[in-house]
Design a protein around this motif. Structure first.
Motif, PDB file in Angstrom:
ATOM      1  N   LEU A   1       0.824  -1.215   0.000  1.00 30.59           N
ATOM      2  CA  LEU A   1       0.000   0.000   0.000  1.00 30.59           C
ATOM      3  C   LEU A   1       0.855   1.261   0.000  1.00 30.59           C
ATOM      4  CD1 LEU A   1      -2.644  -1.354   2.531  1.00 30.59           C
ATOM      5  CD2 LEU A   1      -3.030  -0.907   0.107  1.00 30.59           C
ATOM      6  N   GLY A   2       2.100   1.143  -0.446  1.00 30.31           N
ATOM      7  CA  GLY A   2       2.873   2.359  -0.695  1.00 30.31           C
ATOM      8  C   GLY A   2       4.146   2.545   0.118  1.00 30.31           C
ATOM      9  N   ALA A   3       4.354   1.739   1.188  1.00 29.67           N
ATOM     10  CA  ALA A   3       5.584   1.917   1.981  1.00 29.67           C
ATOM     11  C   ALA A   3       6.728   1.189   1.274  1.00 29.67           C
ATOM     12  CB  ALA A   3       5.390   1.374   3.394  1.00 29.67           C
ATOM     13  N   LYS A   4       7.467   1.911   0.443  1.00 29.98           N
ATOM     14  CA  LYS A   4       8.410   1.213  -0.440  1.00 29.98           C
ATOM     15  C   LYS A   4       9.702   0.792   0.266  1.00 29.98           C
ATOM     16  CE  LYS A   4      11.355   4.651  -2.412  1.00 29.98           C
ATOM     17  NZ  LYS A   4      12.253   4.926  -3.473  1.00 29.98           N
ATOM     18  N   VAL A   5       9.712   0.876   1.596  1.00 30.19           N
ATOM     19  CA  VAL A   5      10.905   0.446   2.330  1.00 30.19           C
ATOM     20  C   VAL A   5      11.220  -1.032   2.073  1.00 30.19           C
ATOM     21  CG1 VAL A   5       9.575   0.094   4.467  1.00 30.19           C
ATOM     22  CG2 VAL A   5      12.026   0.486   4.614  1.00 30.19           C
ATOM     23  N   MET A   6      10.189  -1.849   1.801  1.00 32.86           N
ATOM     24  CA  MET A   6      10.413  -3.243   1.381  1.00 32.86           C
ATOM     25  C   MET A   6       9.581  -3.518   0.130  1.00 32.86           C
ATOM     26  SD  MET A   6      12.534  -4.915   3.334  1.00 32.86           S
ATOM     27  CE  MET A   6      12.295  -6.542   2.620  1.00 32.86           C
ATOM     28  N   GLN A   7      10.122  -4.335  -0.771  1.00 33.36           N
ATOM     29  CA  GLN A   7       9.326  -4.753  -1.924  1.00 33.36           C
ATOM     30  C   GLN A   7       8.264  -5.749  -1.424  1.00 33.36           C
ATOM     31  OE1 GLN A   7      10.502  -7.917  -4.316  1.00 33.36           O
ATOM     32  NE2 GLN A   7       9.948  -7.009  -6.276  1.00 33.36           N
TER      33      GLN A   7
END
Ligand code: ADP
Ligand code: ASP
Ligand code: MG
Length: 405
Positions: free
Chosen positions: A206-212
């Motif tokens: 949902l948008g938290a690109k810290v992890m794929q």
């Protein structure tokens, strides 16, 4: 002796100084007597630069050639990192994804890992080397180079940790953990000590690109516990693992914002069996990823169907659906850009009530209009106007008192 898989992202290897910094950190772990496998991304900006270059040649570059091109980004970094380690006296050897035995399906630009046979990784480790593996890439059984989707070096690290039965898997990035919201949007967000796979998966999707997102899915499936931490300091990071009873005590773990969304409405759809099936079959055949499907209550035998998708897919969606709208005798297709998806996530929502009322009251007080709502057991997602996204994220984050005390 432990076997450690460490992944360093684009910013962490963004210039020669930073690559040297990575090498000295790796050397410290190795000096403890551990075996270290290092997965690296392309230097920051390189993958985007290569995509731009391809678009200057062709508006729709062949996906096979895209993979050939994009894989060069990581190949540069593995060689430089191995050189940096040798420079400080640490034996090291670099391997491409294919050389490391990563076999994928043939879906170019977003391939899935089928299996890993890390024979050469083991041999090089046993000979005393630090092994540097190119993230984000693999090859098909027929030998074609593939890539694993944006952010895919996370997946390489987690899949290698599973295949090597590593004792530790560490994802080094430019933040020192997973926060209750993107610290770039909410500077007073707080670091999460432990988070469950399901919460991390929702936040990432949902948008938290810290992890794929796909890498988290993989970690859950193979039960790979991993830590997200910083390559710029030595702070303890965030542990991502299977859920425990005490994790449910926290109602909302975090908030995420996904920009670049679009909303498509097909209005005046005849309310008959088989019509929705037709629409969504065409969408599936076009390989479009859609989300948040809502069908209105039918009035006078017709209804409206609305769904969201990534803004980049909007042109393709129009091209796919325009003939369908005619065929099913719907009124029209209305596309709207400039919307974002705001989500609150937490496994505690299963057993606590009142999340929706806190969420909607906070947004109402700030006069932010909610256009669409979808829920699951552990999340609530809303579509709002893109311009109010950053402010809404802060408001919702604070309404659930997630900030540093
Ligand atoms: P890398 O190149 O190391 O893979 P990314 O840029 O892909 O790093 O991911 C790190 C970034 O993710 C951070 O700089 C941060 O802005 C962003 N981010 C988004 N949501 C969160 C969150 N909830 N917690 C931490 N970082 C987040
Ligand atoms: N270099 C790739 C990307 O930018 C993979 C990664 O960084 O994880 O998406
Ligand atoms: Mg990343």
């Amino acid at each position: 002796m432990a076997l450690i898989v460490q992944k360093y992202g684009g910013t962490s290897v963004g210039n020669p100084e930073r690559i040297k910094n990575v090498a000295s950190r790796v050397a410290e772990w190795r000096a403890r007597g551990d075996q270290v496998v290092v997965v690296v991304s392309a230097m920051s900006g390189v993958t985007d630069g290569l995509i731009k270059l391809a678009k200057e040649i062709s508006s729709e570059p062949a996906e096979r050639e895209m993979d050939m091109l994009l894989s060069t980004g990581e190949q540069t970094t593995i060689a430089l990192t191995a050189m940096a380690l040798k420079q400080i006296g640490v034996p090291a050897a670099s391997l491409t994804g294919a050389q490391a035995g990563i076999v994928t399906d043939g879906v170019h630009t977003r391939a899935r890992i089928c299996n890993i046979t890390p024979k050469r990784v083991h041999e090089l480790l046993d000979a005393g080397n630090v092994v540097i593996v190119a993230g984000f890439q693999g090859h098909t059984a027929e030998g074609a180079i593939t890539t694993l989707g944006r952010g895919g070096s996370d997946l390489t690290a987690i899949a290698l940790a599973a295949a090597l039965k590593a004792d530790l898997c560490q994802i080094y990035t430019d933040v020192d953990g997973v926060y209750t919201a993107d610290p770039r949007l909410v500077p007073h967000a707080s670091k999460i000590e432990e988070i469950s796979y399901d919460e991390m998966l929702e936040l990432a999707s949902l948008g938290a690109k810290v992890m794929q997102a796909r890498s988290v899915e993989f970690a859950k499936k193979f039960n790979v516990v991993f830590e997200v931490r910083s390559s710029f300091n030595k702070n303890a990071g965030t542990i991502v693992r299977e859920e425990t009873k005490s994790m449910e005590e926290v109602v909302v773990r975090g908030v995420s914002l996904e920009k670049n969304q679009a909303k498509v409405t097909i209005s005046g759809v005849p309310d008959q069996p088989g019509v929705a099936a037709k629409i969504f079959t065409f969408i599936a055949q076009a390989n479009l990823n859609i989300d948040m499907i809502v069908q209105n209550v039918s009035i006078h035998g017709t209804t409206d169907i609305t769904f969201t998708l990534n803004k980049d897919d909007l042109a393709k969606a129009r091209k796919t659906l325009d003939p369908v709208v005619k065929e099913i005798k719907a009124k029209e297709l209305i596309a709207q850009e400039g919307v974002s998806k705001l989500s609150v996530v937490g496994i505690g929502m299963r057993s606590h009530s009142g999340v929706a009322s806190t969420l909607f009251t906070a947004l109402a007080d700030a006069k932010i209009n909610v256009q669409m709502i979808s829920t699951s057991e552990i999340k609530i997602s809303l579509i709002i106007d893109e311009a109010s996204g950053p402010e809404a994220t802060k408001i919702v984050h604070d309404a659930f008192q997630l900030g540093k005390s």
